[in-house]
Design an enzyme around this catalytic site. Structure first.
Site, short mmCIF file in Angstrom:
data_model
loop_
_atom_site.label_atom_id
_atom_site.label_comp_id
_atom_site.label_asym_id
_atom_site.label_seq_id
_atom_site.Cartn_x
_atom_site.Cartn_y
_atom_site.Cartn_z
N SER A 120 5.01 6.76 2.21
CA SER A 120 5.65 5.47 2.47
C SER A 120 4.93 4.37 1.71
CB SER A 120 5.57 5.11 3.96
OG SER A 120 5.98 6.17 4.78
N ASP A 155 -2.10 0.36 8.31
CA ASP A 155 -0.89 1.15 8.01
C ASP A 155 0.28 0.80 8.92
OD1 ASP A 155 -2.44 2.49 6.09
OD2 ASP A 155 -3.06 4.01 7.54
N HIS A 165 1.00 5.10 1.43
CA HIS A 165 0.35 5.90 2.47
C HIS A 165 0.99 7.29 2.50
CE1 HIS A 165 -1.88 6.62 6.13
NE2 HIS A 165 -0.80 7.16 6.64
N ASN A 213 0.85 -1.20 0.00
CA ASN A 213 0.00 0.00 0.00
C ASN A 213 0.89 1.24 0.00
OD1 ASN A 213 -2.42 1.54 0.27
ND2 ASN A 213 -2.00 1.80 2.45
C1 GRF Z 1 -3.09 8.78 -2.20
O1 GRF Z 1 -2.88 9.93 -1.45
C2 GRF Z 1 -2.54 7.60 -1.44
O2 GRF Z 1 -1.43 7.89 -0.68
C3 GRF Z 1 -3.69 7.23 -0.56
O3 GRF Z 1 -4.85 7.47 -1.32
C4 GRF Z 1 -4.57 8.46 -2.32
C5 GRF Z 1 -4.92 7.83 -3.65
O4 GRF Z 1 -4.84 8.74 -4.71
N1 GRF Z 1 -3.57 5.86 -0.09
P1 GRF Z 1 -4.93 8.21 -6.20
O5 GRF Z 1 -6.30 7.54 -6.36
O6 GRF Z 1 -3.81 7.25 -6.43
O7 GRF Z 1 -4.84 9.43 -7.05
#
Ligand code: GRF
Length: 186
Positions: free
Chosen positions: A134, A143, A107, A105
């Site tokens: 991260s 997370d 984050h 994932n």
């Molecule tokens: C990003 O900020 C990511 O870090 C978080 O969700 C958001 C997703 O944005 N997990 P996108 O759909 O990839 O534009």
């Protein structure tokens, strides 16, 4: 047979990280884009590129039942690595165990700081000078899995949450493909 280099990206919305993962793919291939939101804008982008998509509205579907459906779709495409990218649904313990060590994932914070939501505002409120993003392994605790890589983003005086989010997102787009490439070849 699950193949680590065959990657599925799971999204719920715009999918900008998914696009970065597709456009900068080295050593892996995005073979499926899956979503729990049938109208996630990222799905259209993937379809236009000829990337197979899978979607099912998760509203009202029991968590594990839904996860078993996604899992079956992943196996249909011989996926071996799963990249969550704005997938706004907590995965069931069954799914985490079935795909243990195979789910990543991204984050928007320097973990272990600021797990959960509103990370940019929380970093500003804390008076941090350095923020970032991260990539981590997904475990049952939100997370909290092993951090595979991170990228720092300096906070500047005029920053508000929106401005900071924009710069962190750019950092995400550089970080995620790099870490995924390293992960599938390690
Ligand atoms: C990003 O900020 C990511 O870090 C978080 O969700 C958001 C997703 O944005 N997990 P996108 O759909 O990839 O534009």
């Amino acid at each position: 047979m699950r193949d680590a280099k065959r990657v599925a990206v799971l999204i719920s919305g715009r999918g900008s990280n998914m696009r970065a993962l597709v456009e900068q793919a080295i050593g892996y291939e995005v073979v499926l884009v899956a979503s729990n939101k049938p109208f996630a804008p990222g799905l259209e982008w993937a379809r236009a590129r000829g990337i197979p998509t899978w979607t099912w509205d998760s509203k009202g579907v029991a968590k594990e039942a839904f996860d078993r459906m996604i899992s079956a779709a992943l196996d249909d495409h011989l996926v071996g690595t799963i990249a969550l990218a704005g997938f706004m649904r907590v995965l069931s313990p069954w799914f985490i165990s079935e795909w243990q060590g195979r789910v990543l994932n991204i984050h928007p914070s320097l973990l272990p700081k600021y797990r959960g939501l509103d990370t940019h505002q929380r970093a500003l409120d804390a008076g941090d000078q350095i923020h970032g993003c991260s990539v981590h392994l997904v475990t049952e605790e939100l997370d909290a899995g092993e951090v595979l890589g991170s990228r720092e983003v300096p906070i500047v005086a005029r920053d508000d949450a929106a401005a900071l989010e924009k710069r962190v997102l750019e950092a995400e787009h550089a970080l995620y493909p790099k870490i995924l490439s390293e992960f599938v070849t390690r």
